[in-house]
Design an enzyme around this catalytic site. Structure first.
Site, PDB file in Angstrom:
ATOM      1  N   LYS A  93     -81.553  38.035 -52.086  1.00 42.96           N
ATOM      2  CA  LYS A  93     -82.067  37.883 -53.507  1.00 42.96           C
ATOM      3  C   LYS A  93     -83.661  37.708 -53.366  1.00 42.96           C
ATOM      4  O   LYS A  93     -84.539  38.759 -53.262  1.00 42.96           O
ATOM      5  CB  LYS A  93     -81.453  37.353 -54.500  1.00 42.96           C
ATOM      6  CG  LYS A  93     -82.313  37.022 -55.385  1.00 42.96           C
ATOM      7  CD  LYS A  93     -81.390  36.486 -56.705  1.00 42.96           C
ATOM      8  CE  LYS A  93     -82.133  36.786 -58.014  1.00 42.96           C
ATOM      9  NZ  LYS A  93     -82.411  35.310 -58.813  1.00 42.96           N
ATOM     10  N   GLY A 102     -77.984  34.360 -57.633  1.00 39.95           N
ATOM     11  CA  GLY A 102     -76.846  35.011 -56.245  1.00 39.95           C
ATOM     12  C   GLY A 102     -75.947  34.632 -56.859  1.00 39.95           C
ATOM     13  O   GLY A 102     -75.073  35.340 -56.280  1.00 39.95           O
ATOM     14  N   LYS A 127     -82.169  22.003 -46.336  1.00 36.93           N
ATOM     15  CA  LYS A 127     -83.399  23.418 -46.087  1.00 36.93           C
ATOM     16  C   LYS A 127     -84.510  22.705 -45.498  1.00 36.93           C
ATOM     17  O   LYS A 127     -84.317  22.989 -44.364  1.00 36.93           O
ATOM     18  CB  LYS A 127     -83.325  24.677 -46.950  1.00 36.93           C
ATOM     19  CG  LYS A 127     -82.062  25.083 -47.266  1.00 36.93           C
ATOM     20  CD  LYS A 127     -83.017  26.000 -48.288  1.00 36.93           C
ATOM     21  CE  LYS A 127     -81.997  27.176 -49.384  1.00 36.93           C
ATOM     22  NZ  LYS A 127     -82.764  28.109 -50.219  1.00 36.93           N
TER      23      LYS A 127
END
Ligand code: F6P
Length: 542
Positions: free
Chosen positions: A203, A264, A508
């Site tokens: 996405k 998502g 992340k």
């Protein structure tokens, strides 16, 4: 809204739950011969039996009051009407438009765009089906390699497996999700580039795992074809970020759009479902959408006490918040659904694993449960022991199909009997007197007491059973939409934002930081444990 803990309906649920828990499920079944009728919902050829739960009429009434108090009706209205209920990202949540579930407002705003997106998918799938889609060498494409992670992987992977029976067997689906080179290598080993297409599904088109894997695949492909023009025939993108996909080198015409309002983990209904469409054909994909649409209507229209996602949501709250259950297990009794528990883990845990309420304060009650499970009967021969005789209470959903897609002698009857037998055993258990009777003469044993006590099952373990006619695209659409709306109901009760996922961000950022340190052999400003691990890697890394 005031805190959940202050609502009198919430408190009363707690008090009443303590009261009814004093009686076992077995006892309440003996007292009420009509319990199944009272606590089951039938929607055409779909049955939810929720009678094996610690509930009574009063409990259901208290939950109805709770749903009034939290204004679930208004929240459902806002959801379907495209209000920006994802407040931390300032977004609407409208993935169900892709299955035709509009209000007059959303129809006017989005129907044309949705239709255009679907038409593009349909056209492409027809070309693929007719063998018009050829690779750079003129060979027909038969390998569809999806590169994506999270929602851009789990939904397509789960459905391609679940609907294999309805699929074109000459199409091979592969999924590259992990940034682990072994994932990608095992796929590339099996495919001929001349017969393969890559769908880069992201996405954001900014997810590092996906972009790194896509780059490696692009290089691999180029090394094989030796012609950069050939990329045009083999690389496709599914994204809301066309600009980045083009920068990566994907032709504009090869990009299938998704929208900001498709989350998502709710995206399999969109272009993210392209691998599904190529495997099962567009008509079957439409059936999947239609099944989900039926449940959207059911969710919007049925009174709450006859509303499958609402009832499942409330039961989950009962165990999570009033029985202190930490986990919720999901057991599909169909081998094709082997990836369903994994899919639902993301759907549920990424949605409701939150500790900040919509009022931006920290919640003072438990939110999302740990979701886990596996297909039956396999699970019965491994972890079911703990559910039956362990010390933890684990509410379970059993999902079964009256008819199999592959009837073979009496295997399906045995499968179904196992499923129903488990729900009975969990509820009934086996008491000391029953075990004594089963063992017979004490004197035959030198370990009578330990054997007897080990064979006692306390029972009184709750479960839901969902029974569908058969595992078809339509019924799978219904099943997934039921869980999606259940998650929404629970998020609404807990007053959390079920549609953001900030909890994955820190990992992340830190992995980027560690990666830079690893590359530059820089061990400044890190904790002692991380430094120790980096030293070890440096020593043994070849
Ligand atoms: O990191 C979590 C997440 O954002 C999921 O919610 C999402 O499904 C996945 O990453 C993949 O995101 P994208 O489709 O943007 O690559």
């Amino acid at each position: 809204m005031s805190s959940l803990n202050n609502l009198s309906s919430w408190k009363e649920i707690g008090n009443h739950s303590n009261k009814i828990s004093q009686k076992s499920l077995n006892e309440i079944f003996k007292e009420d011969k009509d319990r199944f009728n009272k606590f089951s919902i039938q929607e055409k050829d779909l049955l939810l039996d929720f009678s094996k739960n610690h509930i009574d009429n009063k409990m259901m009434k208290l939950f109805s009051q709770l749903l009034v108090d939290i204004d679930l009706k208004g929240k459902i209205h806002d959801l379907f009407n495209g209000e920006k209920i994802n407040t931390s990202e300032n977004r609407s949540v409208l993935h169900f438009l892709l299955r035709g579930s509009y209000t007059s407002k959303t129809k006017e705003l989005y129907e044309n765009d949705v239709k255009k997106g679907l038409d593009k998918l349909k056209l492409f799938s027809k070309k693929f089906q007719n063998g018009e889609l050829k690779g750079y060498s003129g060979k027909i494409i038969k390998n569809v390699i999806n590169i994506g992670i999270g929602g851009s992987d789990l939904g397509p992977k789960m459905i391609c497996e679940a609907l294999k029976y309805y699929s074109n067997r000459s199409v091979n689906n592969y999924f590259i999700s992990n940034v682990d080179p072994s994932n990608l290598s095992e796929v590339l080993l099996n495919v001929d580039p001349k017969e393969s297409i890559f769908i880069i599904s992201s996405k954001s088109f900014g997810t590092i795992e996906t972009l790194k894997n896509a780059n490696v695949c692009k290089n691999w492909f180029y090394n094989q074809s030796k012609n950069s023009e050939s990329l045009k025939k083999h690389f496709f993108g599914v994204t809301a970020n066309t600009k980045r996909a083009k920068e990566f080198g994907i032709e504009e015409n090869n990009i299938f759009p998704i929208w900001d309002w498709v989350g998502g983990r709710y995206s399999l209904w969109s272009s993210v479902g392209l691998p599904i469409i190529l495997k099962i054909g567009f008509e079957n994909f439409e059936m999947l959408l239609n099944g989900a649409n039926e449940i959207d209507n059911h969710f919007r229209e049925q009174p709450f006490n006859n509303n499958i996602p609402v009832v499942l949501g409330c039961l989950g709250i009962l165990y999570n918040n009033f029985h202190n259950c930490e986990t919720h297990a999901i057991f599909p009794y169909d081998d094709y659904l082997k990836y369903l528990p994994m899919y639902l883990q993301q759907a549920d845990m990424e949605s409701n694993g939150k500790n900040i309420s919509k009022n931006s304060s920290e919640v003072n009650y438990n939110t999302g449960p740990i979701i886990w499970g596996d297909v039956g009967t396999n699970g019965q021969h491994s972890f079911f022991q703990l559910i039956h005789q362990g010390t933890k209470k684990i509410p379970c959903d059993f999902i079964g199909f009256v008819n199999s897609n592959n009837e073979k002698e009496e295997l399906h009857e045995i499968l179904l009997s196992n499923m129903i037998g488990q729900t009975m055993a969990l509820m009934k258990g086996k008491n000391g007197a029953e075990v004594e009777k089963e063992l017979g003469n004490k004197n035959k044993y030198n370990n009578y007491d330990i054997l007897k006590n080990s064979k006692i099952f306390k029972g009184n373990k709750p479960s839901n059973t969902l029974l569908f006619n058969k595992l078809t695209p339509y019924n799978l659409g219904r099943l997934i939409a039921i869980y999606e709306h259940k998650i929404f109901v629970q998020g609404s009760i807990w007053n959390i934002n079920s549609f953001d996922q900030w909890g994955v961000e820190l990992g992340k950022v830190l992995s980027d930081e560690v990666y830079n340190k690893l590359k530059n052999k820089d061990k400044s400003y890190i904790d002692n444990s991380t430094k120790g691990q980096l030293d070890f890697i440096e020593k043994f890394r070849q």
